[in-house]
Design a protein around this motif. Sequence first.
Motif, PDB file in Angstrom:
ATOM      1  N   ASN A   1       0.860  -1.174   0.000  1.00 27.46           N
ATOM      2  CA  ASN A   1       0.000   0.000   0.000  1.00 27.46           C
ATOM      3  C   ASN A   1       0.901   1.228   0.000  1.00 27.46           C
ATOM      4  O   ASN A   1       1.637   1.476   0.945  1.00 27.46           O
ATOM      5  N   GLY A   2       0.825   2.008  -1.064  1.00 35.26           N
ATOM      6  CA  GLY A   2       1.722   3.151  -1.202  1.00 35.26           C
ATOM      7  C   GLY A   2       1.596   4.150  -0.074  1.00 35.26           C
ATOM      8  O   GLY A   2       2.589   4.721   0.386  1.00 35.26           O
ATOM      9  N   PHE A   3       0.357   4.391   0.405  1.00 31.11           N
ATOM     10  CA  PHE A   3       0.175   5.365   1.477  1.00 31.11           C
ATOM     11  C   PHE A   3       0.798   4.877   2.776  1.00 31.11           C
ATOM     12  O   PHE A   3       1.378   5.656   3.538  1.00 31.11           O
ATOM     13  N   LEU A   4       0.695   3.574   3.040  1.00 35.77           N
ATOM     14  CA  LEU A   4       1.224   3.042   4.289  1.00 35.77           C
ATOM     15  C   LEU A   4       2.740   3.138   4.365  1.00 35.77           C
ATOM     16  O   LEU A   4       3.311   3.344   5.430  1.00 35.77           O
ATOM     17  N   VAL A   5       3.414   2.971   3.237  1.00 32.66           N
ATOM     18  CA  VAL A   5       4.875   2.912   3.274  1.00 32.66           C
ATOM     19  C   VAL A   5       5.527   4.276   3.058  1.00 32.66           C
ATOM     20  O   VAL A   5       6.728   4.426   3.324  1.00 32.66           O
ATOM     21  N   ARG A   6       4.791   5.282   2.597  1.00 34.17           N
ATOM     22  CA  ARG A   6       5.417   6.576   2.353  1.00 34.17           C
ATOM     23  C   ARG A   6       5.546   7.366   3.650  1.00 34.17           C
ATOM     24  O   ARG A   6       4.830   7.134   4.625  1.00 34.17           O
ATOM     25  N   GLY A   7       6.475   8.299   3.674  1.00 36.35           N
ATOM     26  CA  GLY A   7       6.660   9.136   4.845  1.00 36.35           C
ATOM     27  C   GLY A   7       5.469  10.059   5.043  1.00 36.35           C
ATOM     28  O   GLY A   7       4.927  10.591   4.074  1.00 36.35           O
ATOM     29  N   LYS A   8       5.060  10.267   6.303  1.00 40.49           N
ATOM     30  CA  LYS A   8       3.915  11.119   6.586  1.00 40.49           C
ATOM     31  C   LYS A   8       4.228  12.132   7.679  1.00 40.49           C
ATOM     32  O   LYS A   8       3.334  12.643   8.360  1.00 40.49           O
ATOM     33  N   SER A   9       5.503  12.437   7.864  1.00 40.75           N
ATOM     34  CA  SER A   9       5.895  13.445   8.843  1.00 40.75           C
ATOM     35  C   SER A   9       5.657  14.835   8.269  1.00 40.75           C
ATOM     36  O   SER A   9       5.786  15.056   7.065  1.00 40.75           O
ATOM     37  N   LEU A  10       5.329  15.792   9.146  1.00 40.55           N
ATOM     38  CA  LEU A  10       5.180  17.168   8.705  1.00 40.55           C
ATOM     39  C   LEU A  10       6.528  17.852   8.550  1.00 40.55           C
ATOM     40  O   LEU A  10       6.643  18.843   7.831  1.00 40.55           O
ATOM     41  N   THR A  11       7.535  17.352   9.220  1.00 40.73           N
ATOM     42  CA  THR A  11       8.878  17.913   9.114  1.00 40.73           C
ATOM     43  C   THR A  11       9.887  16.797   8.908  1.00 40.73           C
ATOM     44  O   THR A  11       9.710  15.687   9.421  1.00 40.73           O
ATOM     45  N   GLY A  12      10.924  17.081   8.157  1.00 42.74           N
ATOM     46  CA  GLY A  12      11.980  16.099   7.952  1.00 42.74           C
ATOM     47  C   GLY A  12      13.100  16.213   8.958  1.00 42.74           C
ATOM     48  O   GLY A  12      14.124  15.545   8.836  1.00 42.74           O
ATOM     49  N   ILE A  13      12.898  17.058   9.976  1.00 42.42           N
ATOM     50  CA  ILE A  13      13.946  17.320  10.963  1.00 42.42           C
ATOM     51  C   ILE A  13      13.575  16.664  12.287  1.00 42.42           C
ATOM     52  O   ILE A  13      12.517  16.949  12.861  1.00 42.42           O
ATOM     53  N   ARG A  14      14.423  15.800  12.773  1.00 39.15           N
ATOM     54  CA  ARG A  14      14.185  15.155  14.069  1.00 39.15           C
ATOM     55  C   ARG A  14      14.379  16.185  15.191  1.00 39.15           C
ATOM     56  O   ARG A  14      15.142  17.145  15.036  1.00 39.15           O
ATOM     57  N   PRO A  15      13.701  15.987  16.332  1.00 40.18           N
ATOM     58  CA  PRO A  15      13.800  16.969  17.423  1.00 40.18           C
ATOM     59  C   PRO A  15      15.233  17.294  17.832  1.00 40.18           C
ATOM     60  O   PRO A  15      15.566  18.470  18.046  1.00 40.18           O
ATOM     61  N   TYR A  16      16.091  16.279  17.947  1.00 36.72           N
ATOM     62  CA  TYR A  16      17.458  16.542  18.409  1.00 36.72           C
ATOM     63  C   TYR A  16      18.318  17.221  17.340  1.00 36.72           C
ATOM     64  O   TYR A  16      19.419  17.702  17.633  1.00 36.72           O
ATOM     65  N   GLN A  17      17.828  17.280  16.094  1.00 33.86           N
ATOM     66  CA  GLN A  17      18.562  17.961  15.030  1.00 33.86           C
ATOM     67  C   GLN A  17      18.211  19.441  14.946  1.00 33.86           C
ATOM     68  O   GLN A  17      18.956  20.221  14.356  1.00 33.86           O
ATOM     69  N   ALA A  18      17.083  19.829  15.533  1.00 31.55           N
ATOM     70  CA  ALA A  18      16.600  21.202  15.403  1.00 31.55           C
ATOM     71  C   ALA A  18      17.445  22.170  16.228  1.00 31.55           C
ATOM     72  O   ALA A  18      17.841  21.869  17.351  1.00 31.55           O
ATOM     73  N   VAL A  19      17.708  23.341  15.657  1.00 29.92           N
ATOM     74  CA  VAL A  19      18.435  24.392  16.379  1.00 29.92           C
ATOM     75  C   VAL A  19      17.682  25.715  16.358  1.00 29.92           C
ATOM     76  O   VAL A  19      18.096  26.671  17.024  1.00 29.92           O
ATOM     77  N   GLY A  20      16.585  25.792  15.608  1.00 26.00           N
ATOM     78  CA  GLY A  20      15.826  27.030  15.546  1.00 26.00           C
ATOM     79  C   GLY A  20      14.366  26.782  15.229  1.00 26.00           C
ATOM     80  O   GLY A  20      14.033  25.867  14.480  1.00 26.00           O
ATOM     81  N   ILE A  21      13.484  27.575  15.839  1.00 29.76           N
ATOM     82  CA  ILE A  21      12.038  27.485  15.611  1.00 29.76           C
ATOM     83  C   ILE A  21      11.477  28.898  15.511  1.00 29.76           C
ATOM     84  O   ILE A  21      11.797  29.763  16.338  1.00 29.76           O
ATOM     85  N   GLU A  22      10.652  29.125  14.505  1.00 29.10           N
ATOM     86  CA  GLU A  22       9.912  30.380  14.392  1.00 29.10           C
ATOM     87  C   GLU A  22       8.449  30.047  14.132  1.00 29.10           C
ATOM     88  O   GLU A  22       8.149  29.180  13.316  1.00 29.10           O
TER      89      GLU A  22
END
Length: 203
Positions: free
Chosen positions: A23-44
Amino acid sequence: ILRREEGRVVLANKLLGPMMTVNGFLVRGKSLTGIRPYQAVGIEMESRGRKVFSASRDSVEGNWWIRQRSGNLLANKRKLNVRLGELYNDQIREFYRTGDYPLSETGLNAPLRKMRITAGNGETSVITLGKRDIEENYLRWATSSIYPDHILLIDEWLIERFDLFIADSMENRELVSFYPSDVDFISVASPLDSLVMTATDDT
């Protein structure tokens, strides 16, 4: 099953068929961001075009600081990581090609919320939230820069998570900076009595 290299057909367990269906929908990425929490350094964060939250993480101790005109506030990094984790988890319910719906119908021409997340390597993810879907009002229209050719439907309640990115919610008000599981010694003293507790290896 045809085993082409052997030129013969073999029988397999009938449960194997459904397992091989993709099932294409099941296997595709569904995150709103491609950045993991520990990778983030800035938020606006913007609400109806007005900036309401800005924070950055220092590279020395890894602390998050909320940027304000009146001065910087120490943020609760555990809360920030939890909220960022919610955006990284699979939150997208439906994908549509850009142009399938007019922007005025989705509200994405004038987003209600807009968030920019920056990673340490310079990568950015931008998320915008529009109107509720007319037919399924438990879903909300959104876009994410990691799906440039699509508009998205996400759970409506996620806008409440976006609205937690404000100083009053994210300011650090904890008395200590360690996790309870890290504690192995406690000493409590008062004018009348004192108490000492020490953790053992199996507690």
